[in-house]
Design a protein around this motif. Sequence first.
Motif, PDB file in Angstrom:
ATOM      1  N   ALA A 130       0.851  -1.178   0.000  1.00  0.00           N
ATOM      2  CA  ALA A 130       0.000   0.000   0.000  1.00  0.00           C
ATOM      3  C   ALA A 130       0.896   1.240   0.000  1.00  0.00           C
ATOM      4  CB  ALA A 130      -0.888   0.007   1.250  1.00  0.00           C
ATOM      5  N   MET A 131       0.313   2.367  -0.343  1.00  0.00           N
ATOM      6  CA  MET A 131       1.017   3.643  -0.227  1.00  0.00           C
ATOM      7  C   MET A 131       0.415   4.392   0.951  1.00  0.00           C
ATOM      8  SD  MET A 131       3.458   3.919  -2.405  1.00  0.00           S
ATOM      9  CE  MET A 131       3.836   5.648  -2.429  1.00  0.00           C
ATOM     10  N   LEU A 132       1.267   4.697   1.920  1.00  0.00           N
ATOM     11  CA  LEU A 132       0.867   5.453   3.108  1.00  0.00           C
ATOM     12  C   LEU A 132       1.311   6.893   2.901  1.00  0.00           C
ATOM     13  CD1 LEU A 132      -0.083   5.740   6.054  1.00  0.00           C
ATOM     14  CD2 LEU A 132       2.177   4.946   6.759  1.00  0.00           C
ATOM     15  N   THR A 133       0.351   7.812   2.892  1.00  0.00           N
ATOM     16  CA  THR A 133       0.661   9.222   2.661  1.00  0.00           C
ATOM     17  C   THR A 133       0.538   9.986   3.970  1.00  0.00           C
ATOM     18  OG1 THR A 133      -0.147   9.058   0.393  1.00  0.00           O
ATOM     19  CG2 THR A 133       0.075  11.275   1.314  1.00  0.00           C
ATOM     20  N   VAL A 134       1.615  10.703   4.288  1.00  0.00           N
ATOM     21  CA  VAL A 134       1.687  11.516   5.502  1.00  0.00           C
ATOM     22  C   VAL A 134       1.925  12.966   5.089  1.00  0.00           C
ATOM     23  CG1 VAL A 134       2.612   9.573   6.845  1.00  0.00           C
ATOM     24  CG2 VAL A 134       4.194  11.202   5.796  1.00  0.00           C
ATOM     25  N   THR A 135       1.810  13.867   6.051  1.00  0.00           N
ATOM     26  CA  THR A 135       2.093  15.277   5.812  1.00  0.00           C
ATOM     27  C   THR A 135       3.376  15.641   6.542  1.00  0.00           C
ATOM     28  OG1 THR A 135      -0.277  15.719   5.722  1.00  0.00           O
ATOM     29  CG2 THR A 135       1.168  17.620   5.986  1.00  0.00           C
ATOM     30  N   ASP A 136       4.324  16.253   5.819  1.00  0.00           N
ATOM     31  CA  ASP A 136       5.593  16.613   6.454  1.00  0.00           C
ATOM     32  C   ASP A 136       5.495  17.969   7.166  1.00  0.00           C
ATOM     33  OD1 ASP A 136       5.996  18.678   4.581  1.00  0.00           O
ATOM     34  OD2 ASP A 136       7.558  17.603   3.482  1.00  0.00           O
ATOM     35  N   GLU A 137       6.590  18.392   7.759  1.00  0.00           N
ATOM     36  CA  GLU A 137       6.590  19.624   8.557  1.00  0.00           C
ATOM     37  C   GLU A 137       6.326  20.883   7.738  1.00  0.00           C
ATOM     38  OE1 GLU A 137      10.886  18.845   7.352  1.00  0.00           O
ATOM     39  OE2 GLU A 137       9.216  17.642   8.067  1.00  0.00           O
ATOM     40  N   HIS A 138       6.424  20.780   6.401  1.00  0.00           N
ATOM     41  CA  HIS A 138       6.163  21.929   5.526  1.00  0.00           C
ATOM     42  C   HIS A 138       4.759  21.871   4.925  1.00  0.00           C
ATOM     43  CE1 HIS A 138      10.385  22.894   5.914  1.00  0.00           C
ATOM     44  NE2 HIS A 138      10.688  21.675   5.506  1.00  0.00           N
ATOM     45  N   GLY A 139       3.973  20.882   5.328  1.00  0.00           N
ATOM     46  CA  GLY A 139       2.626  20.735   4.800  1.00  0.00           C
ATOM     47  C   GLY A 139       2.555  19.974   3.489  1.00  0.00           C
ATOM     48  N   HIS A 140       3.690  19.392   3.064  1.00  0.00           N
ATOM     49  CA  HIS A 140       3.717  18.622   1.820  1.00  0.00           C
ATOM     50  C   HIS A 140       3.298  17.186   2.076  1.00  0.00           C
ATOM     51  CE1 HIS A 140       6.987  21.705   0.851  1.00  0.00           C
ATOM     52  NE2 HIS A 140       5.886  22.065   0.221  1.00  0.00           N
ATOM     53  N   LEU A 141       2.592  16.608   1.124  1.00  0.00           N
ATOM     54  CA  LEU A 141       2.198  15.208   1.216  1.00  0.00           C
ATOM     55  C   LEU A 141       3.348  14.330   0.728  1.00  0.00           C
ATOM     56  CD1 LEU A 141      -1.412  15.513  -0.233  1.00  0.00           C
ATOM     57  CD2 LEU A 141      -0.717  15.394   2.170  1.00  0.00           C
ATOM     58  N   LYS A 142       3.613  13.256   1.473  1.00  0.00           N
ATOM     59  CA  LYS A 142       4.686  12.332   1.104  1.00  0.00           C
ATOM     60  C   LYS A 142       4.163  10.911   1.202  1.00  0.00           C
ATOM     61  CE  LYS A 142       8.881  13.092   1.925  1.00  0.00           C
ATOM     62  NZ  LYS A 142      10.213  13.195   2.495  1.00  0.00           N
ATOM     63  N   GLY A 143       4.316  10.160   0.117  1.00  0.00           N
ATOM     64  CA  GLY A 143       3.864   8.774   0.090  1.00  0.00           C
ATOM     65  C   GLY A 143       5.009   7.813   0.349  1.00  0.00           C
ATOM     66  N   HIS A 144       4.695   6.732   1.047  1.00  0.00           N
ATOM     67  CA  HIS A 144       5.682   5.712   1.385  1.00  0.00           C
ATOM     68  C   HIS A 144       5.082   4.343   1.109  1.00  0.00           C
ATOM     69  CE1 HIS A 144       8.015   8.707   3.692  1.00  0.00           C
ATOM     70  NE2 HIS A 144       6.830   9.163   4.041  1.00  0.00           N
ATOM     71  N   PRO A 145       5.781   3.482   0.355  1.00  0.00           N
ATOM     72  CA  PRO A 145       5.263   2.122   0.182  1.00  0.00           C
ATOM     73  C   PRO A 145       5.391   1.355   1.491  1.00  0.00           C
ATOM     74  CG  PRO A 145       7.419   2.343  -0.863  1.00  0.00           C
ATOM     75  CD  PRO A 145       7.051   3.695  -0.339  1.00  0.00           C
TER      76      PRO A 145
END
Length: 164
Positions: A23-38
């Motif tokens: 699955a791709m887990l999408t989080v929000t980083d400290e700058h408000g950017h979305l980041k996906g992680h397998p």
Amino acid sequence: MTTTTREEALNKVGELIKDVKFAMLTVTDEHGHLKGHPMTTQDVEFDGDIWFLGGKDTEQVRNMGARPQVNVSYSRPDKGIYVSVRGAASLVENRAKLEEVWSDFYKAYFPEGIDDPNIQLIRIEADGAEYWESDGKVRSLIGLAKGLLTGKEAKQGENETVNL
């Protein structure tokens, strides 16, 4: 949106994602950017919670600790299945659950095995999902072609949003 019970929604989403290994887990980083992680999907029945293992020292775990709202996406293009689950992440210390989801596959990431101090159990408490389910590639292409030729909306399968 069709009215479904929570149990019906859980069963439907669980059925759609049960055989998707990654699955791709999408989080929000400290700058408000979305980041996906397998992430590797755990082989446990979906009951509204999704479980992953991560490293305590990783950026994604730090991001979930600070901003717990996440999205988990599943895809099975060969079956025409796409699922997006939204929810809140929590970082959990629970040896029994860790033992339940552990496999030796994880030794590649945690060299000390199940006792590696860097292992972080991650629980995503789902509060909603959206899924798309088509009848397969050929039928979807025919539906798309009909839509293009007639100027009418292409009917390519089922799309539903559910609250969990």
